[in-house]
Each structure stands twice: as structure tokens, then as C-alpha cells.
Scaffold this active site. Structure first.
Site, PDB file in Angstrom:
ATOM      1  N   TYR A   1       0.825  -1.195   0.000  1.00 41.79           N
ATOM      2  CA  TYR A   1       0.000   0.000   0.000  1.00 41.79           C
ATOM      3  C   TYR A   1       0.862   1.249   0.000  1.00 41.79           C
ATOM      4  O   TYR A   1       2.063   1.206   0.249  1.00 41.79           O
ATOM      5  CB  TYR A   1      -0.964  -0.002   1.191  1.00 41.79           C
ATOM      6  CG  TYR A   1      -0.332   0.352   2.518  1.00 41.79           C
ATOM      7  CD1 TYR A   1      -0.501   1.622   3.077  1.00 41.79           C
ATOM      8  CD2 TYR A   1       0.437  -0.574   3.223  1.00 41.79           C
ATOM      9  CE1 TYR A   1       0.064   1.957   4.294  1.00 41.79           C
ATOM     10  CE2 TYR A   1       1.008  -0.254   4.441  1.00 41.79           C
ATOM     11  CZ  TYR A   1       0.826   1.013   4.976  1.00 41.79           C
ATOM     12  OH  TYR A   1       1.399   1.340   6.184  1.00 41.79           O
TER      13      TYR A   1
ATOM     14  N   LYS B   1       6.511  -2.055   1.879  1.00 43.43           N
ATOM     15  CA  LYS B   1       5.340  -1.459   2.546  1.00 43.43           C
ATOM     16  C   LYS B   1       4.129  -2.368   2.365  1.00 43.43           C
ATOM     17  O   LYS B   1       3.229  -2.101   1.569  1.00 43.43           O
ATOM     18  CB  LYS B   1       5.079  -0.059   2.005  1.00 43.43           C
ATOM     19  CG  LYS B   1       4.174   0.792   2.910  1.00 43.43           C
ATOM     20  CD  LYS B   1       4.144   2.224   2.415  1.00 43.43           C
ATOM     21  CE  LYS B   1       3.190   3.098   3.217  1.00 43.43           C
ATOM     22  NZ  LYS B   1       3.663   3.341   4.598  1.00 43.43           N
TER      23      LYS B   1
ATOM     24  N   GLU C   1      12.041   2.229  14.418  1.00 41.65           N
ATOM     25  CA  GLU C   1      11.184   3.330  13.962  1.00 41.65           C
ATOM     26  C   GLU C   1       9.937   3.379  14.820  1.00 41.65           C
ATOM     27  O   GLU C   1       9.778   2.592  15.748  1.00 41.65           O
ATOM     28  CB  GLU C   1      10.824   3.136  12.482  1.00 41.65           C
ATOM     29  CG  GLU C   1      10.181   1.800  12.164  1.00 41.65           C
ATOM     30  CD  GLU C   1      10.124   1.502  10.676  1.00 41.65           C
ATOM     31  OE1 GLU C   1      10.246   2.432   9.863  1.00 41.65           O
ATOM     32  OE2 GLU C   1       9.961   0.322  10.311  1.00 41.65           O
TER      33      GLU C   1
ATOM     34  N   LEU D   1      11.190   1.081   7.177  1.00 43.11           N
ATOM     35  CA  LEU D   1      10.581   1.558   5.936  1.00 43.11           C
ATOM     36  C   LEU D   1      11.387   2.730   5.398  1.00 43.11           C
ATOM     37  O   LEU D   1      11.795   3.608   6.152  1.00 43.11           O
ATOM     38  CB  LEU D   1       9.142   2.013   6.201  1.00 43.11           C
ATOM     39  CG  LEU D   1       8.373   2.472   4.963  1.00 43.11           C
ATOM     40  CD1 LEU D   1       8.094   1.296   4.034  1.00 43.11           C
ATOM     41  CD2 LEU D   1       7.069   3.148   5.361  1.00 43.11           C
TER      42      LEU D   1
END
Length: 286
Positions: A32, A150, A182, A206
């Protein structure tokens, strides 16, 4: 009622359907992207499209649209739903072979599923939290090893958000082998002595589109950047901290595991980077 996009059709959201055998639903076999909209314009669209292509390639999944086709769909949805400030969510899955099987279906016979929808977020760039800052807790990072893709596998990040909510804070920072990876849905940074510290890109995090833009703007502003690992203890002793994401832009962090950073208010580096990011991004928004 929102108009959404499903496999070539613009439909009222109540009429949108995909198969119960879609691999996105059964296997989380999908990727996505989320692109922010400010003043009716798309921010960092090309960055999001490039990352989409990379995610699809890493999963050996076909891209059902070209860059220009996807841009047109985004613009059409923004127009149809009269989005001034908000987001466009897109999801590509490996489609439905008409039954459940761990083995990938033949891409020549089973086309990908492409879904897009909008979310209206009036005043997105003027979020009150940007003036007060976020508070975060640390939790163990228990996600799979390919966080650079992702994917729609967002169960553990969702659990992290709920842990943060239960603790009465805004988000959680994930920790692996003693080092911060993260946030649950954002990249994490600390600032010490004027130096911005953030984890380098790898399969551990990411590759944030907003991250790349913010670091580029920081370099142009002659700010010092160190891409290296850092610990939660380092974060607690930092002068300030912040996160970046497509929807939060640059968001100051003022507390880590109950320890206030600096004077407990958003720091000058985070505030300046937020201003620069919004100003420069709007110049090239499409």
C-alpha cells in the site's frame, strides 16, 4: 458518500466489493501507499509511486497501472470527493485465484487487485499536536524482517498503537537488539547538540518518502545529520526528537518513556524542519 476506486471502476463506497478469496484478505499478500493532499494537491506523488514499484518488485507482484494512470486516478478521486486536505490510500494485492492456496497464483491468469479511497482531514497541516509534541513509549519490535517493503501486514504496528493508547501517550517506538528501529507508522529521530540522528535505511525500517525529503531539506539548510543506530537511553538524553510520516509530516516528540526531552516542548530543529518541509513540498505538489 465517498467515491472509491476498485479495479477500473469508480463506485460509491457501499457498492465496492472484492472477492473473499483475495490474497490481500487471506494472506496479507499486498502492498500500500498513502499520499497526503494539501490544498487539493498531492505531496511527493512520484516518491510514493517509486516506492510502490519497489515494493511490488520485491514481492514479484505485477503493477496494474502506469505512473500517469495512477496519477489520474488520484486526481479523479480528489475531485470526486472534494478533498482539500486529506489522504489518498492505495492498495495492490496479488488478486484472487478463486480459492485459498499458499502458492502464488499464475500472474498471467490472475490479475492484481487495485483499490483506492480518500480520507478527508481538514486542517491536516495545522495539527494541534505539532504545537505540543507527541509522547512515546518503547516496545519490542516483533515485526517480520522485511520492513522496507510497505506491505499490508500491519497487525503488530496496530498492537503498538494500542499499547501507546493504553499508556496514555501518542505512539510507540520499536526497539530491536537495544536500538530504535522506527515508530509504529513513522521514522524516528533524535537531536543532540544540534545533530540530527536517525537510523540508516535497510531492511530493518521503511524507506520513508517524507524521511528522504526531510533529510534532503535538512542538508540544504546546513544541518548536521548522522545516519546511525541509537538507543532509547540516548533518546531520553536527547535535546529533542521527532518523527516523520506522510500524514504527520514532521511531528515533534517531547517525551520518551516518561522522560521529558529538553524543556518538554517541541524543539527548534523539529519546528524548523516542519516549516521547511511544508513550504518546500507545497511548491512542487501536483
Amino acid at each position: 458518500m465517498r467515491t472509491v476506486y476498485v479495479n477500473g471502476e469508480y463506485l460509491p463506497e457501499t457498492e465496492a466489493k472484492i472477492s473473499i478469496f483475495d490474497r490481500g484478505f487471506l494472506m496479507a499478500d499486498g502492498v500500500y501507499e498513502v499520499t497526503s493532499v494539501l490544498d487539493g494537491k498531492l505531496l511527493d506523488f512520484d516518491g510514493h509511486y517509486a516506492r510502490l514499484e519497489r515494493s511490488l518488485k520485491e514481492l514479484d507482484m505485477a503493477n496494474p497501472v502506469t505512473r500517469d494512470e495512477l496519477l489520474e486516478i488520484h486526481r479523479e478521486l480528489v475531485a470526486k470527493n472534494e478533498i482539500v486536505d486529506g489522504m489518498v490510500y492505495l492498495q495492490v494485492t496479488r488478486g484472487s485465484a478463486g480459492d485459498r492456496d499458499f502458492v502464488f497464483p499464475d500472474p498471467e491468469k490472475v490479475p492484481p487487485t487495485l483499490v483506492l479511497f480518500t480520507q478527508s482531514k481538514p486542517g491536516l497541516a495545522d495539527a494541534p499536536a505539532a504545537k505540543t509534541g507527541w509522547k512515546v513509549i518503547s516496545i519490542e519490535d516483533q515485526r517480520w524482517a522485511r520492513r522496507d517493503i510497505k506491505t499490508v501486514q500491519l497487525l503488530y504496528p496496530s498492537m503498538g498503537k494500542m499499547m501507546a493508547k493504553a499508556a496514555g501517550v501518542d505512539d510507540a517506538w520499536l526497539v530491536e537488539d537495544g536500538f530504535v528501529t522506527e515508530g509504529t507508522s513513522n521514522n524516528a529521530y533524535i537531536v543532540k547538540g544540534g545533530t540530527i540522528v536517525t537510523r540508516p535505511t535497510s531492511s530493518d525500517i521503511l524507506h520513508g518518502i517524507t524521511r528522504a525529503a526531510v533529510l534532503r531539506f535538512a542538508k540544504e539548510a546546513q544541518m548536521t545529520i548522522e545516519e546511525r543506530l541509537f538507543t532509547i537511553d540516548e533518546a531520553k538524553e536527547a535535546d529533542e526528537a521527532f518523527i516523520t510520516s506522510a500524514s504527520a509530516f514532521v511531528m515533534p516528540v517531547v517525551e520518551v518513556d516518561g522522560v521529558a526531552l529538553g524543556d518538554g516542548k517541541p524543539g527548534p530543529v523539529a519546528k524548523r524542519l516542519r516549516e521547511i518541509y511544508l513550504e518546500e513540498s507545497m511548491k512542487v505538489a501536483i
